[in-house]
Design a protein around this motif. Structure first.
Motif, PDB file in Angstrom:
ATOM      1  N   ASP A 171       0.843  -1.188   0.000  1.00 44.92           N
ATOM      2  CA  ASP A 171       0.000   0.000   0.000  1.00 44.92           C
ATOM      3  C   ASP A 171       0.881   1.242   0.000  1.00 44.92           C
ATOM      4  O   ASP A 171       2.035   1.207   0.442  1.00 44.92           O
ATOM      5  CB  ASP A 171      -0.901   0.018   1.237  1.00 44.92           C
ATOM      6  N   ILE A 172       0.310   2.349  -0.452  1.00 44.00           N
ATOM      7  CA  ILE A 172       1.077   3.592  -0.573  1.00 44.00           C
ATOM      8  C   ILE A 172       1.732   3.984   0.751  1.00 44.00           C
ATOM      9  O   ILE A 172       2.894   4.389   0.793  1.00 44.00           O
ATOM     10  CB  ILE A 172       0.161   4.726  -1.074  1.00 44.00           C
ATOM     11  N   LYS A 173       1.016   3.852   1.846  1.00 41.93           N
ATOM     12  CA  LYS A 173       1.568   4.224   3.153  1.00 41.93           C
ATOM     13  C   LYS A 173       2.862   3.474   3.425  1.00 41.93           C
ATOM     14  O   LYS A 173       3.859   4.061   3.841  1.00 41.93           O
ATOM     15  CB  LYS A 173       0.545   3.922   4.256  1.00 41.93           C
ATOM     16  N   TYR A 174       2.848   2.150   3.182  1.00 38.08           N
ATOM     17  CA  TYR A 174       4.029   1.347   3.481  1.00 38.08           C
ATOM     18  C   TYR A 174       5.150   1.604   2.486  1.00 38.08           C
ATOM     19  O   TYR A 174       6.325   1.509   2.831  1.00 38.08           O
ATOM     20  CB  TYR A 174       3.662  -0.138   3.511  1.00 38.08           C
ATOM     21  N   GLN A 175       4.816   1.941   1.245  1.00 39.98           N
ATOM     22  CA  GLN A 175       5.851   2.280   0.273  1.00 39.98           C
ATOM     23  C   GLN A 175       6.685   3.462   0.761  1.00 39.98           C
ATOM     24  O   GLN A 175       7.919   3.408   0.786  1.00 39.98           O
ATOM     25  CB  GLN A 175       5.219   2.625  -1.079  1.00 39.98           C
ATOM     26  N   TYR A 176       6.004   4.509   1.157  1.00 45.73           N
ATOM     27  CA  TYR A 176       6.726   5.706   1.602  1.00 45.73           C
ATOM     28  C   TYR A 176       7.367   5.489   2.969  1.00 45.73           C
ATOM     29  O   TYR A 176       8.448   6.026   3.250  1.00 45.73           O
ATOM     30  CB  TYR A 176       5.787   6.913   1.610  1.00 45.73           C
ATOM     31  N   GLN A 177       6.733   4.702   3.802  1.00 47.09           N
ATOM     32  CA  GLN A 177       7.307   4.422   5.120  1.00 47.09           C
ATOM     33  C   GLN A 177       8.649   3.707   4.983  1.00 47.09           C
ATOM     34  O   GLN A 177       9.632   4.072   5.645  1.00 47.09           O
ATOM     35  CB  GLN A 177       6.329   3.574   5.939  1.00 47.09           C
ATOM     36  N   ILE A 178       8.706   2.699   4.106  1.00 48.14           N
ATOM     37  CA  ILE A 178       9.959   1.967   3.931  1.00 48.14           C
ATOM     38  C   ILE A 178      11.040   2.862   3.344  1.00 48.14           C
ATOM     39  O   ILE A 178      12.202   2.839   3.781  1.00 48.14           O
ATOM     40  CB  ILE A 178       9.718   0.705   3.075  1.00 48.14           C
ATOM     41  N   MET A 179      10.683   3.704   2.378  1.00 50.50           N
ATOM     42  CA  MET A 179      11.687   4.598   1.807  1.00 50.50           C
ATOM     43  C   MET A 179      12.153   5.629   2.828  1.00 50.50           C
ATOM     44  O   MET A 179      13.344   5.980   2.877  1.00 50.50           O
ATOM     45  CB  MET A 179      11.115   5.287   0.569  1.00 50.50           C
ATOM     46  N   ASN A 180      11.258   6.109   3.679  1.00 50.54           N
ATOM     47  CA  ASN A 180      11.654   7.026   4.745  1.00 50.54           C
ATOM     48  C   ASN A 180      12.641   6.371   5.706  1.00 50.54           C
ATOM     49  O   ASN A 180      13.625   6.990   6.127  1.00 50.54           O
ATOM     50  CB  ASN A 180      10.428   7.502   5.531  1.00 50.54           C
ATOM     51  N   ILE A 181      12.365   5.109   6.054  1.00 53.80           N
ATOM     52  CA  ILE A 181      13.273   4.375   6.951  1.00 53.80           C
ATOM     53  C   ILE A 181      14.652   4.261   6.323  1.00 53.80           C
ATOM     54  O   ILE A 181      15.675   4.517   6.973  1.00 53.80           O
ATOM     55  CB  ILE A 181      12.694   2.986   7.269  1.00 53.80           C
ATOM     56  N   LEU A 182      14.698   3.884   5.050  1.00 54.97           N
ATOM     57  CA  LEU A 182      15.985   3.754   4.364  1.00 54.97           C
ATOM     58  C   LEU A 182      16.718   5.083   4.302  1.00 54.97           C
ATOM     59  O   LEU A 182      17.940   5.146   4.494  1.00 54.97           O
ATOM     60  CB  LEU A 182      15.772   3.212   2.949  1.00 54.97           C
ATOM     61  N   ARG A 184      16.697   7.477   6.332  1.00 47.94           N
ATOM     62  CA  ARG A 184      17.230   7.888   7.642  1.00 47.94           C
ATOM     63  C   ARG A 184      18.539   7.200   8.002  1.00 47.94           C
ATOM     64  O   ARG A 184      19.241   7.635   8.908  1.00 47.94           O
ATOM     65  CB  ARG A 184      16.209   7.580   8.746  1.00 47.94           C
ATOM     66  N   GLN A 185      18.858   6.095   7.337  1.00 50.25           N
ATOM     67  CA  GLN A 185      20.006   5.288   7.744  1.00 50.25           C
ATOM     68  C   GLN A 185      21.322   5.930   7.303  1.00 50.25           C
ATOM     69  O   GLN A 185      21.411   6.558   6.256  1.00 50.25           O
ATOM     70  CB  GLN A 185      19.908   3.877   7.168  1.00 50.25           C
ATOM     71  N   ASP A 186      22.339   5.721   8.099  1.00 51.75           N
ATOM     72  CA  ASP A 186      23.687   6.182   7.772  1.00 51.75           C
ATOM     73  C   ASP A 186      24.395   5.066   7.011  1.00 51.75           C
ATOM     74  O   ASP A 186      25.300   4.408   7.527  1.00 51.75           O
ATOM     75  CB  ASP A 186      24.444   6.546   9.050  1.00 51.75           C
ATOM     76  N   MET A 187      23.967   4.847   5.772  1.00 52.51           N
ATOM     77  CA  MET A 187      24.541   3.776   4.976  1.00 52.51           C
ATOM     78  C   MET A 187      24.327   4.075   3.500  1.00 52.51           C
ATOM     79  O   MET A 187      23.573   4.977   3.128  1.00 52.51           O
ATOM     80  CB  MET A 187      23.934   2.414   5.351  1.00 52.51           C
ATOM     81  N   THR A 188      24.994   3.315   2.661  1.00 53.09           N
ATOM     82  CA  THR A 188      24.848   3.441   1.215  1.00 53.09           C
ATOM     83  C   THR A 188      23.701   2.550   0.770  1.00 53.09           C
ATOM     84  O   THR A 188      23.605   1.397   1.192  1.00 53.09           O
ATOM     85  CB  THR A 188      26.157   3.028   0.515  1.00 53.09           C
TER      86      THR A 188
END
Length: 258
Positions: A171-182, A184-188
């Motif tokens: 669902d759209i909510k989870y699509q953006y949620q996962i990208m937001n989580i990524l 935020r990470q200090d990684m490539t």
């Protein structure tokens, strides 16, 4: 500093060439998206990078080291992977599923430590699933499972994470949620992306594939254009810069001749 380098990579299946002379560099800390029409070779390229496939020609370097010269445990410390095909036949609790990501940090036959559990709990909290530790993984919804698997990948604490359309079928909510989580990470991050608006919003650079060939690499502003969209997908669009995000935003136009 170059984190991932692909040099003149060719790959074939049953004598059919799938990837042709792929060259790309991803720098430390970049968030890079991989886009292109279905069947263009996105998943195949990623599988070459995370060693499911062996290239016919060319080389892949991870932190300056050839990936085929890195042992499995060292590789898991350098690269975490999250793939589309997440069919799990056996059931585990959510916390145990996430702690599988700590494999690279354990000695042979070593049990999980309090530190391992603390890290797993940290990333469960990061993906919004605090309190789910003792739930059955198979009992979760599709979006919840994706977030658990992302927490598992993040718990590897690798230098680079490679993802194959992690938001597909969500669902759209989870699509953006996962990208937001990524984000935020200090990684490539190197991820294939199905939705061009998501790629434009989150990526520092975008890699474009068509028919197994690298078409363009550039910023979202350089890549996301009506001409490129028409070339890749055969559909008309308008692209404008969002006043809110400062990123390209696509409006697809109806074409009743398709």
């Amino acid at each position: 500093m170059t984190k991932l380098k692909v040099e003149h990579l060719d790959f074939s299946i049953d004598k059919t060439q799938i990837l042709k002379a792929i060259d790309l560099n991803i720098q430390k800390g970049e968030f890079v998206g991989l886009v292109g029409p279905n069947g263009c070779g996105k998943s195949t390229l990623l599988k070459n990078i995370y060693r499911i496939y062996q290239p016919d020609h060319g080389k892949i370097y991870l932190g300056g080291q050839l990936v085929d010269q890195v042992n499995d445990k060292a590789f898991a410390k350098k690269m975490a992977v999250m793939v589309q095909e997440n069919t799990v036949e056996f059931d585990l609790t959510v916390i145990d599923m996430v702690m599988l990501g700590r494999y690279a940090h354990k000695r042979l036959l070593q049990d999980s430590s309090e530190k391992d559990r603390a890290i797993a709990e940290k990333y469960l909290d990061e993906v919004g699933l605090k309190g789910y530790e003792e739930r059955s993984f198979l009992s979760l919804s599709g979006g919840e499972k994706q977030r658990v698997l992302l927490a598992r990948a993040l718990s590897q604490e690798a230098e680079l994470i490679v993802l194959d359309e992690p938001t597909n079928h969500l669902d759209i909510k989870y699509q953006y949620q996962i990208m937001n989580i990524l984000k935020r990470q200090d990684m490539t991050v190197f991820t294939s992306v199905h939705d061009l608006n998501i790629a434009a919003l989150y990526c520092d650079r975008i890699v474009v594939l068509k028919k197994g060939k690298l078409v363009k690499i550039g910023t979202p502003e350089e890549v996301i254009t009506p001409e490129m969209i028409r070339y890749l997908y055969g559909i008309d669009s308008e692209v404008h810069m969002s006043e809110t995000t400062g990123r390209p935003q696509i409006q697809f136009l109806p074409n009743f001749d398709l």
